[in-house]
Write a protein that holds these residues in place. Structure first.
Motif, PDB file in Angstrom:
ATOM      1  N   THR A 104       2.751  -4.816   0.280  1.00 39.41           N
ATOM      2  CA  THR A 104       1.740  -5.782   0.724  1.00 39.41           C
ATOM      3  C   THR A 104       0.342  -5.162   0.712  1.00 39.41           C
ATOM      4  OG1 THR A 104       2.252  -5.086   2.969  1.00 39.41           O
ATOM      5  CG2 THR A 104       3.264  -7.130   2.234  1.00 39.41           C
ATOM      6  N   GLY A 105      -0.666  -6.009   0.514  1.00 39.06           N
ATOM      7  CA  GLY A 105      -2.050  -5.568   0.745  1.00 39.06           C
ATOM      8  C   GLY A 105      -2.872  -5.272  -0.491  1.00 39.06           C
ATOM      9  N   ILE A 106      -2.279  -5.328  -1.709  1.00 33.45           N
ATOM     10  CA  ILE A 106      -3.078  -4.921  -2.872  1.00 33.45           C
ATOM     11  C   ILE A 106      -4.177  -5.928  -3.234  1.00 33.45           C
ATOM     12  CG2 ILE A 106      -1.147  -3.567  -3.854  1.00 33.45           C
ATOM     13  CD1 ILE A 106      -1.318  -5.730  -6.192  1.00 33.45           C
ATOM     14  N   PHE A 107      -4.043  -7.169  -2.743  1.00 33.95           N
ATOM     15  CA  PHE A 107      -5.076  -8.167  -3.052  1.00 33.95           C
ATOM     16  C   PHE A 107      -6.318  -8.014  -2.165  1.00 33.95           C
ATOM     17  CE2 PHE A 107      -1.211  -9.955  -4.719  1.00 33.95           C
ATOM     18  CZ  PHE A 107      -1.609 -10.514  -5.926  1.00 33.95           C
ATOM     19  N   ASP A 108      -6.122  -7.375  -1.008  1.00 33.41           N
ATOM     20  CA  ASP A 108      -7.222  -7.282  -0.032  1.00 33.41           C
ATOM     21  C   ASP A 108      -8.476  -6.658  -0.615  1.00 33.41           C
ATOM     22  OD1 ASP A 108      -5.886  -8.436   2.107  1.00 33.41           O
ATOM     23  OD2 ASP A 108      -5.101  -6.526   2.846  1.00 33.41           O
ATOM     24  N   LEU A 109      -8.285  -5.620  -1.441  1.00 36.46           N
ATOM     25  CA  LEU A 109      -9.448  -4.917  -1.978  1.00 36.46           C
ATOM     26  C   LEU A 109      -9.584  -5.135  -3.485  1.00 36.46           C
ATOM     27  CD1 LEU A 109      -9.061  -1.639   0.148  1.00 36.46           C
ATOM     28  CD2 LEU A 109     -10.690  -3.469   0.547  1.00 36.46           C
ATOM     29  N   GLY A 110      -8.915  -6.186  -3.984  1.00 30.30           N
ATOM     30  CA  GLY A 110      -9.077  -6.586  -5.379  1.00 30.30           C
ATOM     31  C   GLY A 110      -8.322  -5.726  -6.389  1.00 30.30           C
ATOM     32  N   TRP A 111      -7.344  -4.970  -5.933  1.00 27.60           N
ATOM     33  CA  TRP A 111      -6.654  -4.051  -6.848  1.00 27.60           C
ATOM     34  C   TRP A 111      -5.809  -4.788  -7.892  1.00 27.60           C
ATOM     35  CZ3 TRP A 111      -4.467  -0.226  -2.615  1.00 27.60           C
ATOM     36  CH2 TRP A 111      -5.555   0.384  -1.963  1.00 27.60           C
ATOM     37  N   ASP A 112      -5.480  -6.052  -7.624  1.00 24.63           N
ATOM     38  CA  ASP A 112      -4.716  -6.834  -8.610  1.00 24.63           C
ATOM     39  C   ASP A 112      -5.456  -6.893  -9.941  1.00 24.63           C
ATOM     40  OD1 ASP A 112      -6.437  -8.393  -6.759  1.00 24.63           O
ATOM     41  OD2 ASP A 112      -6.079 -10.013  -8.198  1.00 24.63           O
ATOM     42  N   LYS A 113      -6.780  -6.804  -9.901  1.00 22.48           N
ATOM     43  CA  LYS A 113      -7.580  -6.878 -11.133  1.00 22.48           C
ATOM     44  C   LYS A 113      -7.459  -5.614 -11.965  1.00 22.48           C
ATOM     45  CE  LYS A 113     -11.002  -9.915  -9.024  1.00 22.48           C
ATOM     46  NZ  LYS A 113     -10.632  -9.659  -7.603  1.00 22.48           N
ATOM     47  N   VAL A 114      -6.999  -4.538 -11.348  1.00 22.67           N
ATOM     48  CA  VAL A 114      -6.910  -3.259 -12.070  1.00 22.67           C
ATOM     49  C   VAL A 114      -5.491  -2.690 -12.004  1.00 22.67           C
ATOM     50  CG1 VAL A 114      -9.360  -2.578 -11.997  1.00 22.67           C
ATOM     51  CG2 VAL A 114      -7.903  -2.164  -9.999  1.00 22.67           C
ATOM     52  N   THR A 115      -4.493  -3.600 -11.909  1.00 19.13           N
ATOM     53  CA  THR A 115      -3.091  -3.175 -11.809  1.00 19.13           C
ATOM     54  C   THR A 115      -2.236  -3.937 -12.823  1.00 19.13           C
ATOM     55  OG1 THR A 115      -3.364  -2.832  -9.427  1.00 19.13           O
ATOM     56  CG2 THR A 115      -1.099  -2.962 -10.239  1.00 19.13           C
ATOM     57  N   LYS A 116      -1.450  -3.217 -13.638  1.00 20.32           N
ATOM     58  CA  LYS A 116      -0.605  -3.894 -14.631  1.00 20.32           C
ATOM     59  C   LYS A 116       0.872  -3.966 -14.213  1.00 20.32           C
ATOM     60  CE  LYS A 116      -3.358  -3.160 -18.778  1.00 20.32           C
ATOM     61  NZ  LYS A 116      -3.954  -1.849 -19.102  1.00 20.32           N
ATOM     62  N   PHE A 117       1.400  -2.858 -13.671  1.00 15.87           N
ATOM     63  CA  PHE A 117       2.839  -2.790 -13.388  1.00 15.87           C
ATOM     64  C   PHE A 117       3.125  -2.335 -11.951  1.00 15.87           C
ATOM     65  CE2 PHE A 117       2.093  -1.512 -17.847  1.00 15.87           C
ATOM     66  CZ  PHE A 117       2.777  -2.530 -18.499  1.00 15.87           C
ATOM     67  N   ARG A 118       4.250  -2.800 -11.415  1.00 17.62           N
ATOM     68  CA  ARG A 118       4.764  -2.294 -10.142  1.00 17.62           C
ATOM     69  C   ARG A 118       6.151  -1.717 -10.400  1.00 17.62           C
ATOM     70  NH1 ARG A 118       5.716  -6.740  -7.597  1.00 17.62           N
ATOM     71  NH2 ARG A 118       7.933  -6.586  -8.078  1.00 17.62           N
ATOM     72  N   MET A 119       6.315  -0.459 -10.135  1.00 13.05           N
ATOM     73  CA  MET A 119       7.616   0.171 -10.381  1.00 13.05           C
ATOM     74  C   MET A 119       8.595  -0.142  -9.255  1.00 13.05           C
ATOM     75  SD  MET A 119       8.545   4.147 -11.098  1.00 13.05           S
ATOM     76  CE  MET A 119       9.400   4.437  -9.556  1.00 13.05           C
ATOM     77  N   GLU A 120       9.816  -0.478  -9.634  1.00 11.58           N
ATOM     78  CA  GLU A 120      10.915  -0.621  -8.684  1.00 11.58           C
ATOM     79  C   GLU A 120      11.670   0.704  -8.678  1.00 11.58           C
ATOM     80  OE1 GLU A 120      11.357  -3.439  -6.845  1.00 11.58           O
ATOM     81  OE2 GLU A 120       9.576  -4.236  -7.826  1.00 11.58           O
ATOM     82  N   PRO A 121      12.357   1.064  -7.647  1.00  9.37           N
ATOM     83  CA  PRO A 121      12.585   0.290  -6.431  1.00  9.37           C
ATOM     84  C   PRO A 121      11.529   0.569  -5.363  1.00  9.37           C
ATOM     85  CG  PRO A 121      13.852   2.322  -6.327  1.00  9.37           C
ATOM     86  CD  PRO A 121      13.094   2.347  -7.632  1.00  9.37           C
ATOM     87  N   PRO A 122      11.500  -0.319  -4.327  1.00  7.64           N
ATOM     88  CA  PRO A 122      10.715  -0.007  -3.137  1.00  7.64           C
ATOM     89  C   PRO A 122      11.313   1.224  -2.451  1.00  7.64           C
ATOM     90  CG  PRO A 122      11.960  -2.076  -2.853  1.00  7.64           C
ATOM     91  CD  PRO A 122      12.284  -1.558  -4.212  1.00  7.64           C
ATOM     92  N   PHE A 123      10.480   1.999  -1.778  1.00  8.59           N
ATOM     93  CA  PHE A 123      11.003   3.198  -1.095  1.00  8.59           C
ATOM     94  C   PHE A 123      10.260   3.466   0.214  1.00  8.59           C
ATOM     95  CE2 PHE A 123       7.522   6.090  -2.304  1.00  8.59           C
ATOM     96  CZ  PHE A 123       6.966   5.404  -3.377  1.00  8.59           C
ATOM     97  N   TYR A 124      10.909   4.220   1.103  1.00  4.39           N
ATOM     98  CA  TYR A 124      10.375   4.617   2.429  1.00  4.39           C
ATOM     99  C   TYR A 124       9.981   3.389   3.276  1.00  4.39           C
ATOM    100  CZ  TYR A 124       9.501   9.204   0.011  1.00  4.39           C
ATOM    101  OH  TYR A 124       9.576  10.357  -0.717  1.00  4.39           O
ATOM    102  N   SER A 125       9.347   3.665   4.405  1.00  6.61           N
ATOM    103  CA  SER A 125       8.942   2.619   5.353  1.00  6.61           C
ATOM    104  C   SER A 125       7.523   2.895   5.807  1.00  6.61           C
ATOM    105  CB  SER A 125       9.823   2.657   6.599  1.00  6.61           C
ATOM    106  OG  SER A 125      11.160   2.452   6.256  1.00  6.61           O
ATOM    107  N   VAL A 126       6.709   1.874   5.717  1.00 11.10           N
ATOM    108  CA  VAL A 126       5.328   2.038   6.200  1.00 11.10           C
ATOM    109  C   VAL A 126       5.362   2.350   7.697  1.00 11.10           C
ATOM    110  CG1 VAL A 126       3.141   0.827   6.591  1.00 11.10           C
ATOM    111  CG2 VAL A 126       4.387   0.509   4.435  1.00 11.10           C
ATOM    112  N   GLU A 127       4.487   3.212   8.128  1.00  9.94           N
ATOM    113  CA  GLU A 127       4.312   3.401   9.573  1.00  9.94           C
ATOM    114  C   GLU A 127       2.823   3.473   9.859  1.00  9.94           C
ATOM    115  OE1 GLU A 127       3.445   6.617  11.107  1.00  9.94           O
ATOM    116  OE2 GLU A 127       3.093   7.469   9.120  1.00  9.94           O
TER     117      GLU A 127
END
Ligand code: 173
Length: 318
Positions: free
Chosen positions: A202-225
């Motif tokens: 979550t959160g990549i749209f907040d600072l406009g990073w979607d405009k400079v991002t092509k791929f998201r690698m799977e799998p998700p890992f770890y836990s945000v704290e």
């Protein structure tokens, strides 16, 4: 301009008593105001200020314009601020084992029952001169986002923006880590200084990073704290009713994690709609990645914090 005003304000005694009863606590966030990893804390501030009228007031100064992200832990330790919303990854200089908190994804209700919260609170008391009031986002994972397509999980030849959260796993898969605060990610990607970055789902749209991002690698890992810390002297100076108000609000804040399951689903769809393609190498590669990601991270925590790392691992149970 704002930071100049704030810099002056830092010399004013941290917790100030407006009347015999009401205390004002100065708070900052390590994440930009109004963005994903500040928003729950901002709701907490509103709640405390509503429920605590006449008893306690949080004066929320804001995000990284007030205190740089990697200095927030020290600011709460030295009582430059009374309270902070900050991830352990940003204060590993003061507490190397803080890098291990991401490896425990159990709900906080369980961590509070099984002694994990107590142990991590003791570590904060000792090393960060603070009370570990709350931990948020246990059920939100991280990803590696990329601008160059890879054919298998191998970061050889890639420069990847990291914090301590992702450093070991990026190195383990052959990448070159570049550490930056979140505020520098956009420019690093835009200029090609980085070929990718670590960040939660979550959160990549907040600072406009979607405009400079092509791929998201799977799998998700770890836990945000992301933790809410209170300077320990400030904490000890509060009355029982003031501490109870903060503790009750902290449990409420931890409960907001239940909203995240829906938010994550929506975020994945929003990323797809924005043209960010998932790179999924199948269950076997994903499992191998996860096993390695956890192992290298624990080894790194234990090497840097040999006295406390093994206990954190035992409590995390992985
Ligand atoms: O990527 C980061 O800046 C980071 O370490 C982090 C940690 C918790 C939440 C969001 C980002």
């Amino acid at each position: 301009m704002r930071s100049i005003v704030i810099a002056g304000a830092l010399f004013v005694a941290a917790a100030t008593t407006a009347s015999a009863e009401e205390v004002t606590l100065r708070a900052v966030s390590a994440f930009a105001e109004g963005t994903e990893f500040s928003r729950s804390f901002e709701r907490f501030v509103e709640k405390v200020n509503a429920d605590g009228k006449g008893l306690i007031k949080i004066n929320y100064i804001g995000g990284p314009r007030a205190v740089p992200p990697f200095e927030v832990g020290n600011a709460v330790r030295t009582r430059v601020v009374d309270m902070a919303n900050v991830t352990g990854a940003f204060y590993t200089n003061l507490m190397p084992e803080a890098d291990g908190f991401k490896l425990n994804g159990k709900p906080m209700s369980e961590q509070r029952k099984n002694g994990t919260w107590d142990y991590i609170n003791q570590l904060h008391n000792q090393k960060l001169g603070s009370q570990y009031l709350a931990r948020q986002f246990h059920n939100v994972p991280f990803h590696i986002y990329l601008n160059k397509k890879i054919e298998k999980i191998d970061f050889s030849g890639l420069k990847i923006r990291v914090t301590p959260v992702y450093r070991d796993v990026v190195e383990a898969f052959g990448g070159t880590p570049i550490t930056t605060a979140p505020g520098e990610v956009y420019t690093a990607l835009e200029r090609g200084v980085a070929d990718g970055y670590g960040w939660p789902i979550t959160g990549i749209f907040d600072l406009g990073w979607d405009k400079v991002t092509k791929f998201r690698m799977e799998p998700p890992f770890y836990s945000v704290e992301v933790n809410v810390l209170v300077n320990l002297d400030t904490w000890k100076g509060l009355s029982e009713p003031q501490r109870k108000l903060l503790n009750d609000a902290a449990l409420w804040l931890e409960g907001l994690d239940s909203e995240k399951e829906t938010a994550i689903k929506a975020e994945r769809e929003r990323q797809a709609a924005a043209g960010i393609q998932p790179l999924d190498f199948g269950p076997a590669a994903s499992k191998a990645f996860l096993d390695r990601a956890y192992e290298v991270a624990w080894q790194s925590v234990i090497k840097r914090a040999p006295d406390t790392g093994p206990k954190l691992r035992q409590l995390a149970g992985n």
